[in-house]
Design a protein around this motif. Structure first.
Motif, mmCIF file in Angstrom:
data_model
loop_
_atom_site.group_PDB
_atom_site.id
_atom_site.type_symbol
_atom_site.label_atom_id
_atom_site.label_comp_id
_atom_site.label_asym_id
_atom_site.label_seq_id
_atom_site.Cartn_x
_atom_site.Cartn_y
_atom_site.Cartn_z
ATOM 1 N N LEU A 10 0.834 -1.202 0.000
ATOM 2 C CA LEU A 10 0.000 0.000 0.000
ATOM 3 C C LEU A 10 0.869 1.252 0.000
ATOM 4 O O LEU A 10 0.595 2.211 -0.729
ATOM 5 N N SER A 11 1.926 1.243 0.777
ATOM 6 C CA SER A 11 2.843 2.390 0.820
ATOM 7 C C SER A 11 3.484 2.627 -0.547
ATOM 8 O O SER A 11 3.629 3.776 -0.974
ATOM 9 N N ARG A 12 3.857 1.546 -1.218
ATOM 10 C CA ARG A 12 4.440 1.686 -2.567
ATOM 11 C C ARG A 12 3.437 2.295 -3.537
ATOM 12 O O ARG A 12 3.775 3.169 -4.342
ATOM 13 N N ARG A 13 2.189 1.825 -3.482
ATOM 14 C CA ARG A 13 1.156 2.357 -4.379
ATOM 15 C C ARG A 13 0.877 3.824 -4.095
ATOM 16 O O ARG A 13 0.761 4.638 -5.020
ATOM 17 N N LEU A 14 0.759 4.191 -2.821
ATOM 18 C CA LEU A 14 0.515 5.594 -2.477
ATOM 19 C C LEU A 14 1.687 6.471 -2.898
ATOM 20 O O LEU A 14 1.487 7.584 -3.395
ATOM 21 N N THR A 15 2.895 5.977 -2.716
ATOM 22 C CA THR A 15 4.077 6.729 -3.142
ATOM 23 C C THR A 15 4.070 6.928 -4.650
ATOM 24 O O THR A 15 4.343 8.031 -5.142
ATOM 25 N N ALA A 16 3.740 5.872 -5.386
ATOM 26 C CA ALA A 16 3.695 5.974 -6.842
ATOM 27 C C ALA A 16 2.661 6.994 -7.292
ATOM 28 O O ALA A 16 2.865 7.698 -8.294
ATOM 29 N N MET A 17 1.554 7.110 -6.554
ATOM 30 C CA MET A 17 0.536 8.094 -6.902
ATOM 31 C C MET A 17 1.015 9.524 -6.639
ATOM 32 O O MET A 17 0.570 10.458 -7.312
ATOM 33 N N LEU A 18 1.917 9.698 -5.674
ATOM 34 C CA LEU A 18 2.382 11.037 -5.296
ATOM 35 C C LEU A 18 3.596 11.504 -6.088
ATOM 36 O O LEU A 18 3.907 12.698 -6.090
ATOM 37 N N ILE A 19 4.282 10.588 -6.734
ATOM 38 C CA ILE A 19 5.504 10.932 -7.454
ATOM 39 C C ILE A 19 5.180 11.182 -8.918
ATOM 40 O O ILE A 19 4.531 10.374 -9.578
ATOM 41 N N LYS A 20 5.665 12.304 -9.417
ATOM 42 C CA LYS A 20 5.482 12.620 -10.826
ATOM 43 C C LYS A 20 6.543 11.865 -11.615
ATOM 44 O O LYS A 20 7.732 11.990 -11.353
ATOM 45 N N THR A 21 6.086 11.076 -12.559
ATOM 46 C CA THR A 21 7.036 10.347 -13.402
ATOM 47 C C THR A 21 7.348 11.174 -14.623
ATOM 48 O O THR A 21 6.477 11.863 -15.172
ATOM 49 N N PRO A 22 8.584 11.151 -15.078
ATOM 50 C CA PRO A 22 8.931 11.942 -16.267
ATOM 51 C C PRO A 22 8.206 11.402 -17.490
ATOM 52 O O PRO A 22 8.044 10.194 -17.644
ATOM 53 N N GLU A 23 7.740 12.333 -18.298
ATOM 54 C CA GLU A 23 7.025 11.923 -19.515
ATOM 55 C C GLU A 23 8.052 11.549 -20.568
ATOM 56 O O GLU A 23 9.103 12.181 -20.696
ATOM 57 N N LEU A 24 7.724 10.540 -21.322
ATOM 58 C CA LEU A 24 8.602 10.110 -22.411
ATOM 59 C C LEU A 24 8.434 11.059 -23.586
ATOM 60 O O LEU A 24 7.327 11.409 -23.957
ATOM 61 N N SER A 25 9.532 11.464 -24.145
ATOM 62 C CA SER A 25 9.471 12.347 -25.314
ATOM 63 C C SER A 25 10.066 11.625 -26.510
ATOM 64 O O SER A 25 10.853 10.692 -26.359
ATOM 65 N N GLY A 26 9.710 12.066 -27.677
ATOM 66 C CA GLY A 26 10.204 11.438 -28.899
ATOM 67 C C GLY A 26 11.603 11.893 -29.278
ATOM 68 O O GLY A 26 12.139 11.487 -30.273
#
Length: 80
Positions: free
Chosen positions: A63-79
């Protein structure tokens, strides 16, 4: 040492051990102050705390991992 399949259990055991050890010492000191039987009281508190903390860390880690993943902005992939 141990097979990789035990990583989550070993991590939970070690992490809960560190947290239980430190928190039980701090709270024993706050509640009772420094006295001649402090080490024994701390050890007793640690054993109870770790017995509770280990299964709780193991259960709530996903649950902690899932909540952390929801709070962390992941870098968007660019072309580029």
């Amino acid at each position: 040492m141990f097979p990789a399949k035990f990583q989550a259990v070993i991590f939970a055991f070690i992490m809960s051990g560190f947290m239980a050890f430190l928190m039980s010492g701090i709270l024993t000191f706050i509640n009772l102050g420094w006295f001649s039987g402090f080490a024994a009281a701390w050890l007793k508190a640690f054993l109870y705390a770790h017995a509770c903390a280990f299964p709780l860390v193991f259960i709530f880690a996903p649950l902690s991992r899932r909540l952390t993943a929801m709070l962390i902005k992941t870098p968007e992939l660019s072309g580029n």
